[in-house]
Every structure is written in C-alpha cells, then in structure tokens.
Scaffold this active site. Structure first.
Site, PDB file in Angstrom:
ATOM      1  N   HIS A  64       0.755  -1.126   0.052  1.00 53.57           N
ATOM      2  CA  HIS A  64      -0.021  -0.043  -0.083  1.00 53.57           C
ATOM      3  C   HIS A  64       0.886   1.186   0.019  1.00 53.57           C
ATOM      4  CE1 HIS A  64       0.281  -0.381   4.420  1.00 53.57           C
ATOM      5  NE2 HIS A  64       0.439   1.080   4.233  1.00 53.57           N
ATOM      6  N   ASP A 108       0.058  -7.854   1.762  1.00 56.96           N
ATOM      7  CA  ASP A 108       0.422  -6.323   1.802  1.00 56.96           C
ATOM      8  C   ASP A 108       1.976  -6.194   1.868  1.00 56.96           C
ATOM      9  OD1 ASP A 108       0.546  -3.570   1.580  1.00 56.96           O
ATOM     10  OD2 ASP A 108      -0.256  -3.448   3.822  1.00 56.96           O
ATOM     11  N   SER A 203       4.647   2.486   7.925  1.00 57.42           N
ATOM     12  CA  SER A 203       4.168   1.393   6.865  1.00 57.42           C
ATOM     13  C   SER A 203       5.205   0.734   6.423  1.00 57.42           C
ATOM     14  CB  SER A 203       3.200   2.285   6.101  1.00 57.42           C
ATOM     15  OG  SER A 203       2.129   2.773   6.776  1.00 57.42           O
TER      16      SER A 203
END
Length: 247
Positions: A64, A108, A203
């Site tokens: 992402h 992911d 992230s």
C-alpha cells in the site's frame, strides 16, 4: 515498565501521513543499518513509508506504499539532517505482490528494485529474512524501528529513528479483534495490556526478531490499545526470491 504505545478503533492502513511510533524510544544511531526511509508522490501529495534493505539493490516494504517518483534513503538516523552516512537512491521498479487486496490488506508486501546497488557500510547493511518454516510463538519479544511522531498530539514525524518493543500475540485472540486477520499470511504483534504496541508505526517497517525480519507492518486498529498486523514473511519467501532472481 515501558511506556504504552496507544493505538487508535477503526482499521487504519498505514500509508501516507501515517508514520508514527508512539511511546517507543530513540534507537542507537545506525543500530538498524537495514532501515529505509521511502518517499513517493500519491495524488499530488508526498507520501512516506518505512522499509528495509534485503539485498544490495532491493528494499522490502508494504504494497500500500506504492506511489510515483519513489526514492529510498539508506543509512539515516536523523532523516532531517544531511548525514554523511546517507545514500539516497531512486527506485527503478516497484514490484507489489500480484494478489495484494487493498480492501482487506492481505498480501500487503512489495519489493523495490533500486536504480543502483547500495554501498555496504556500518550504516547500510541488509537484514536477513527468516528461515523457511520459522515460527514465532506467542510471548516472543520483537522490535519495530521507524520514523514518526512520538505522541498522539504530535503534528509531525520525529526526525530520529525510533524503536518500539512488540510482543507476539496469540492468533486466535487476534481473530477476535481483527475479523479480517489471516493467520497463515499475517502476524499479530503488540501487547494490549501493558507493554508497547504499534500505533501508525512506519508502514512497511520490519518486525525484527533475533536480527531477522519476520514481518512487514501493514495496519492497526484505532482508538484503543491493540496489536499491529504484519505481513508474515515466511509465507512469502518463494515470491520474494523469485521476484529478485531476474535482477
């Protein structure tokens, strides 16, 4: 007792503008030489993610975090300072997992091929991946390094690399908290009771256990103390190796 890392009740993917490690401590400079600071453009705005060097010309991060004009900074401690140890390298090719699902954040994971090989120094060195079939039992202590704000009220990221202590959680308990949790491809780490838990921890940052990367930070809950969810690297070793092989 280490300070508690507070998490917020809605599921929150950790993309642009979500880079905080709250309640952790500043890491010893260059004690995590694999860490990568990733910048990119997304819908006209600057995005920031974490990642980590796994090969001289490859960085691993979350799918992402995909954007345009991607660049990777290696060898950094204070990201706001032009340190002599830093190597800034453009991304030549982004390789997100073909089965990444942005609705439930499954698979992911993404590889970034760098335009040039990083030069290995004391401040820049790859992080080893887990051995095939390696498993982490509940209660195991791991770490999450990353750049970001150090409190809920912080309006900007921390300049220096932070580090949080995370405890591996029981899969069944995490299924009750995260209905989309898939134990075969994800790891649940934090401590909802007293130790630190990830809140917007960079992230794409690595879940580091025994000096190996076992996970890539994907998402957290919000408005409550809860663990963070990591993509389980053991399940993606064949894909990682096959994706890097042509290069």
């Amino acid at each position: 007792m280490p300070p508690v890392l507070i998490l917020l009740t809605c599921l929150l993917p950790l993309g642009a503008g979500a880079e905080e490690i709250i309640g952790g401590h500043e890491a010893k400079p260059h004690s995590h030489p694999y860490m990568a600071y990733i910048t990119f453009q997304e819908d006209g705005e600057k995005g920031i993610c974490g990642g980590f060097l796994v090969k001289d010309n490859f960085v691993l991060t979350a799918a992402h975090c995909l954007g345009s004009s991607m660049k990777v900074t290696l060898g950094a401690h204070n990201i706001d300072t032009n340190e002599d140890t830093q190597q800034i390298i453009p991304v030549a090719k982004a390789i997100p997992h073909p089965d990444y699902n942005e609705k439930d954040w499954s698979n992911d994971i993404m590889l970034l091929k760098l335009e040039m090989r990083a030069k290995r120094t004391k401040a820049v060195r790859p992080l080893r991946l887990p051995k095939a079939n390696a498993q982490l039992k509940p209660g195991y202590v791991c770490h999450l390094p990353g750049w970001g704000g150090t409190s809920l009220s912080a309006t900007k990221k921390a300049a220096s690399l932070q580090e949080a202590v995370l405890i591996i959680q029981d899969d069944q308990k995490c299924k009750l908290r995260f209905h989309r949790y898939i134990e075969t491809i994800q790891i649940c780490a934090g401590d909802p009771k007293e130790i630190q838990a990830a809140f917007k921890g960079d992230s794409g940052g690595p879940l580091v256990c025994d000096n190996r990367a076992y996970g890539v930070l994907s998402y957290v809950k919000t408005e409550t103390i809860a663990p963070g969810i990591f993509t389980k690297l053991v399940s993606f070793l064949p894909w990682i190796r096959s994706s890097m092989k042509p290069f």
